[in-house]
Write an enzyme that holds these catalytic residues in place. Structure first.
Site, PDB file in Angstrom:
ATOM      1  CB  CYS A   1      25.745  40.959  42.202  1.00  0.00           C
ATOM      2  SG  CYS A   1      27.173  41.450  42.857  1.00  0.00           S
TER       3      CYS A   1
ATOM      4  CG  HIS B   1      25.779  41.171  38.013  1.00  0.00           C
ATOM      5  ND1 HIS B   1      26.044  42.297  38.256  1.00  0.00           N
ATOM      6  CD2 HIS B   1      26.700  40.406  38.728  1.00  0.00           C
ATOM      7  CE1 HIS B   1      26.920  42.371  39.100  1.00  0.00           C
ATOM      8  NE2 HIS B   1      27.344  41.327  39.289  1.00  0.00           N
TER       9      HIS B   1
ATOM     10  CG  ASN C   1      30.600  43.144  39.851  1.00  0.00           C
ATOM     11  OD1 ASN C   1      29.353  43.785  40.143  1.00  0.00           O
ATOM     12  ND2 ASN C   1      30.667  41.893  40.124  1.00  0.00           N
TER      13      ASN C   1
HETATM   14  O1  UT7 Z   1      29.330  40.139  41.133  1.00  0.00           O
HETATM   15  C1  UT7 Z   1      29.302  38.994  41.809  1.00  0.00           C
HETATM   16  C2  UT7 Z   1      29.831  37.727  41.180  1.00  0.00           C
HETATM   17  N1  UT7 Z   1      31.299  37.646  41.003  1.00  0.00           N
HETATM   18  C3  UT7 Z   1      32.097  37.236  40.151  1.00  0.00           C
HETATM   19  O2  UT7 Z   1      31.109  36.865  38.939  1.00  0.00           O
HETATM   20  C4  UT7 Z   1      33.188  36.977  40.055  1.00  0.00           C
HETATM   21  C5  UT7 Z   1      33.803  35.824  39.264  1.00  0.00           C
HETATM   22  N2  UT7 Z   1      34.991  35.306  39.173  1.00  0.00           N
HETATM   23  C6  UT7 Z   1      35.825  36.068  38.357  1.00  0.00           C
HETATM   24  O3  UT7 Z   1      35.402  36.800  37.704  1.00  0.00           O
HETATM   25  C7  UT7 Z   1      37.104  35.638  38.218  1.00  0.00           C
HETATM   26  O4  UT7 Z   1      37.351  34.460  39.023  1.00  0.00           O
HETATM   27  C8  UT7 Z   1      38.012  36.645  38.605  1.00  0.00           C
HETATM   28  C9  UT7 Z   1      38.518  37.583  37.822  1.00  0.00           C
HETATM   29  C10 UT7 Z   1      38.005  37.156  40.043  1.00  0.00           C
HETATM   30  C11 UT7 Z   1      39.542  36.000  38.815  1.00  0.00           C
HETATM   31  O5  UT7 Z   1      40.140  35.349  37.723  1.00  0.00           O
HETATM   32  P1  UT7 Z   1      40.619  33.825  37.572  1.00  0.00           P
HETATM   33  O6  UT7 Z   1      41.123  33.610  36.139  1.00  0.00           O
HETATM   34  O7  UT7 Z   1      39.711  32.920  38.086  1.00  0.00           O
HETATM   35  O8  UT7 Z   1      41.930  34.065  38.509  1.00  0.00           O
HETATM   36  P2  UT7 Z   1      42.251  33.127  39.929  1.00  0.00           P
HETATM   37  O9  UT7 Z   1      41.310  33.600  41.041  1.00  0.00           O
HETATM   38  O10 UT7 Z   1      42.112  31.439  39.593  1.00  0.00           O
HETATM   39  O11 UT7 Z   1      43.759  33.359  39.905  1.00  0.00           O
HETATM   40  C12 UT7 Z   1      44.660  33.237  39.119  1.00  0.00           C
HETATM   41  C13 UT7 Z   1      46.183  34.096  39.398  1.00  0.00           C
HETATM   42  C14 UT7 Z   1      46.382  33.944  40.899  1.00  0.00           C
HETATM   43  O12 UT7 Z   1      47.888  33.745  40.892  1.00  0.00           O
HETATM   44  P3  UT7 Z   1      48.629  32.299  41.255  1.00  0.00           P
HETATM   45  O13 UT7 Z   1      47.964  31.944  42.401  1.00  0.00           O
HETATM   46  O14 UT7 Z   1      48.264  31.236  40.057  1.00  0.00           O
HETATM   47  O15 UT7 Z   1      50.121  32.792  41.161  1.00  0.00           O
HETATM   48  C15 UT7 Z   1      46.020  35.243  41.339  1.00  0.00           C
HETATM   49  O16 UT7 Z   1      46.844  35.354  42.493  1.00  0.00           O
HETATM   50  O17 UT7 Z   1      45.764  35.524  39.104  1.00  0.00           O
HETATM   51  C16 UT7 Z   1      46.339  35.998  40.367  1.00  0.00           C
HETATM   52  N3  UT7 Z   1      45.472  37.221  40.161  1.00  0.00           N
HETATM   53  C17 UT7 Z   1      45.851  38.461  39.766  1.00  0.00           C
HETATM   54  N4  UT7 Z   1      46.780  38.703  39.146  1.00  0.00           N
HETATM   55  C18 UT7 Z   1      47.076  40.046  38.736  1.00  0.00           C
HETATM   56  C19 UT7 Z   1      44.367  37.549  40.959  1.00  0.00           C
HETATM   57  N5  UT7 Z   1      43.946  38.837  40.730  1.00  0.00           N
HETATM   58  C20 UT7 Z   1      44.888  39.336  40.095  1.00  0.00           C
HETATM   59  C21 UT7 Z   1      45.059  40.811  39.664  1.00  0.00           C
HETATM   60  N6  UT7 Z   1      46.339  41.018  38.930  1.00  0.00           N
HETATM   61  N7  UT7 Z   1      44.028  41.613  39.767  1.00  0.00           N
END
Ligand code: UT7
Length: 325
Positions: free
Chosen positions: A115, A252, A282
């Site tokens: 990225c 980005h 993204n």
């Molecule tokens: O370009 C390269 C750089 N990349 C980035 O900058 C990405 C950086 N990360 C992010 O943008 C965020 O961390 C995400 C959008 C990927 C995830 O958001 P988050 O608030 O950090 O969620 P999390 O990974 O901590 O997950 C929280 C909950 C989990 O459920 P439990 O374990 O709490 O029951 C996940 O399973 O959200 C769940 N979850 C979803 N639920 C519905 C993860 N993805 C999804 C989804 N739909 N698509």
């Protein structure tokens, strides 16, 4: 003191026509439009058709950037493509774009910084242009990220899209001051110890397959705001500008919350942020030049303005760049 600066003289973007909404994804993976919008700001992404290679996207963006610059492919002597999804393991996608454009023999190669690729590529191109080794350079970010998705992993497959953006860089005389047009400063960083946070689990010398994208999203998120802010401050210092003087921040486009978090941390007004994450998702190395092209096309970004670009991605790699359009 008279210096040669690498000046952006044209910007172009291309998005494949096929749009995939969050509701489309919710039909086959356990997610919802509400979750995706709330946690990321993403509402839709574009997806390349099966017969579109990343070089096709890059060709379209490059053609539009050349047109905007008033240049033709016959004048191009350097092509750098930042991509993590090349057409083939080799040759470089840049050479394929060169052939499709009909550009003459010159310099063409790819950069792999995921990225952060576009920021890395701009900085590398500056070395050629400002030192007199290129007179008309194309710097392209192009990706077909949807080809790397594990469509059963809701933590990643909702985040990415396809597209390409390009700029034309040309040498121009400057006075050596921050009033000059052109690239004024950059800061690039990498930390290979963080590989497991974001990577693709395949490759020619390991599995012999392309592989799928794997990410510990919340860990990447934690690093993003802090790391990017440091690089922005270093790039601004190197350029000799105050962050408050920046007209437009072109980050980005990974997550709306990261965009806002970084802007707040470095003291940038959120109204100065060019955000396309809602519509593009993204697109990795393509996201900055796509947002740049959008800002120019809708009349917000104007010649003479001071722009701040930043990115972070797999590696981990990250970086920032300051330029006056
Ligand atoms: O370009 C390269 C750089 N990349 C980035 O900058 C990405 C950086 N990360 C992010 O943008 C965020 O961390 C995400 C959008 C990927 C995830 O958001 P988050 O608030 O950090 O969620 P999390 O990974 O901590 O997950 C929280 C909950 C989990 O459920 P439990 O374990 O709490 O029951 C996940 O399973 O959200 C769940 N979850 C979803 N639920 C519905 C993860 N993805 C999804 C989804 N739909 N698509």
């Amino acid at each position: 003191m008279s210096v040669v600066r690498s000046v952006v003289t044209g910007v172009g973007g291309y998005l494949p026509p096929n749009i995939v909404t969050n509701d489309d994804l919710a039909k086959f993976v356990d997610t919802s439009d509400a979750w995706i919008v709330e946690r990321t700001g993403i509402r839709q992404r574009h997806q390349a058709s099966p017969d579109q290679a990343v070089s096709d996207l890059a060709f379209e963006a490059a053609s539009r950037a050349l047109e905007a610059a008033g240049r033709t492919a016959a004048e191009v002597d350097l092509i750098i493509v930042a991509t993590t999804t090349p057409d083939l393991t080799f040759p470089a996608t840049a050479t394929i774009v060169q052939r499709k454009l009909g550009a003459p023999i010159g310099i063409a190669f790819d950069i792999q910084a995921v990225c952060s690729g576009f920021v890395y590529a701009l900085s590398v191109a500056d070395g050629f242009v400002a030192r007199g080794h290129a007179k008309c350079a194309l710097v392209i970010g192009a990706e077909t990220m949807t080809r790397l998705m594990d469509w059963t992993d809701r933590g990643t497959c909702v985040l990415f899209g396809d597209g390409a953006g390009a700029v034309v860089l040309e040498p121009r005389a400057g006075e050596g001051t921050t009033a000059d047009r052109g690239l004024l400063g950059f800061a690039l960083r990498a930390d290979g110890t963080k590989k497991d946070l974001l990577y693709v689990d395949g490759g020619p010398s390991t599995t012999g397959t392309v592989g799928k994208l794997r990410m510990q999203g919340n860990q990447v998120f934690k690093h993003a705001v802090i790391n990017i802010s440091e690089a922005i401050e270093a790039a601004a210092k190197g350029a000799g500008i105050a962050i408050a003087d920046v007209d437009w921040f072109i980050p980005h486009q990974a997550n709306q919350r990261i965009l806002q978090g970084v802007a707040n941390r470095v003291g940038l007004d959120e109204a100065k942020v060019i955000s396309t994450v809602a519509l593009h998702a993204n697109t990795s190395a393509a996201s900055i030049p796509l947002a740049f092209a959008q800002g120019v096309a809708d009349g917000r970004i104007k010649p003479g303005q001071l722009l701040l670009l930043e990115a972070m991605g797999g590696g981990l790699t990250w970086g920032a760049c300051v330029l006056r359009l």
